[in-house]
Design a protein around this motif. Structure first.
Motif: not given
Length: 232
Positions: A181-209
Motif C-alpha cells: 500500500n504505497p499511500r499508507r507508506f508514503h503519505e505520513p512522511y510528507l508532513p514530516r518532511n515539511e516539519q524538518i524543512l520548517r525546523t531548518l528554515q528556523r535555523g535549528d539544524a540540531p532539531g532537524a537532525e
C-alpha cells in the motif's frame, strides 16, 4: 515490460543528444528506477529499451554493466538482465548509510562558520509532494520524497556525496516496492518532511537532525516488518 515504461524511455531519448554514452544511458535508467518505473524482478529487454532510446546494443550493455556494479541490476545466465530484488540485509545497510550521510549533512550546518543553506531543492520536493498527494499520485509522492532527501544531502555541498546518495536512493526505491500500500507508506512522511524543512528554515539544524533520526528509524522499522511479514 509495460508500454508506459517504454513511452517514458522514448521521451528520454532526446536527453542523449548526438554524443550519447553508456554513462548517460545509465543515468536515465537509474532515474527511472528512482521514480519507480522499474520494479524488482523486472526483465530488461535489450531490443525494446535500445529501440526506445535509439542506442546500440553495445552502449546499452555497457550501461547495464555500470548499473550492475551499483547493485541495481543483476544478470541471470541464459535469461538476461533483471532489476535486482533487495534483501532485508540490503535494507538494513542502506539505512545505516542514510543515517550516516543525511544526519551528518544536517550536523555540519550547526558548525560555524556555515553560510545559510540553499533549501530550494527541498522546498521544491515538498511542494511536488503536496501536489502528488492531492491528486492521489502515490508513486509520484514517493519520488518527491526521494528528491527531498537528495536535496537534504546536497546541503553538504559535496558532489561526491550527492552522487553516492543518488545510488543509495535508487536502491532504496527497489526496497519501497515491498510495501503493498504505497499511500499508507508514503503519505505520513510528507508532513514530516515539511516539519524538518520548517525546523531548518528556523535555523535549528540540531532539531532537524533529531527529527530526521527518528524519521529514518520509523521508516526502517516499517520496511523491515513488511519484509518479515512476506517471508512468513
Amino acid at each position: 515490460m509495460s508500454d508506459n515504461v517504454l513511452e517514458e524511455l522514448s521521451e528520454d531519448r532526446g536527453r542523449l543528444g548526438r554524443t550519447s554514452t553508456a554513462e548517460r544511458v545509465a543515468v536515465i535508467l537509474r532515474t527511472r528506477i528512482i521514480e519507480g518505473g522499474f520494479r524488482p524482478g523486472m526483465r530488461l529487454a535489450e531490443e525494446e529499451i535500445g529501440n526506445a532510446l535509439g542506442i546500440s546494443r553495445n552502449t546499452l550493455r555497457e550501461a547495464f554493466r555500470l548499473l550492475t556494479h551499483e547493485r541495481l541490476l543483476v544478470h541471470e545466465l541464459n535469461r538476461g538482465m533483471f532489476v535486482r530484488k533487495l534483501t532485508v540485509e540490503d535494507l538494513e545497510d542502506l539505512y545505516r548509510v542514510r543515517r550516516l550521510v543525511e544526519c551528518a549533512a544536517l550536523r555540519q550546518l550547526a558548525a560555524p562558520p556555515c553560510p545559510p543553506p540553499d533549501m530550494t531543492a527541498m522546498e521544491t520536493a515538498v511542494a511536488a509532494g503536496r501536489r502528488a498527494a492531492a491528486e492521489q499520485r502515490w508513486r509520484d509522492l514517493g519520488t518527491a520524497n526521494m528528491h527531498f532527501h537528495q536535496g537534504l544531502v546536497e546541503l553538504a555541498g559535496s558532489p561526491r556525496t550527492d552522487e553516492m546518495m543518488r545510488g543509495v536512493l535508487a536502491e532504496l526505491r527497489l526496497v519501497f516496492h515491498v510495501m503493498e500500500n504505497p499511500r499508507r507508506f508514503h503519505e505520513p512522511y510528507l508532513p514530516r518532511n515539511e516539519q524538518i524543512l520548517r525546523t531548518l528554515q528556523r535555523g535549528d539544524a540540531p532539531g532537524a537532525e533529531r527529527l530526521l533520526a527518528v524519521y529514518l528509524d520509523d521508516s526502517r522499522h516499517q520496511l523491515a516488518e513488511e519484509y518479515a511479514r512476506q517471508l512468513r
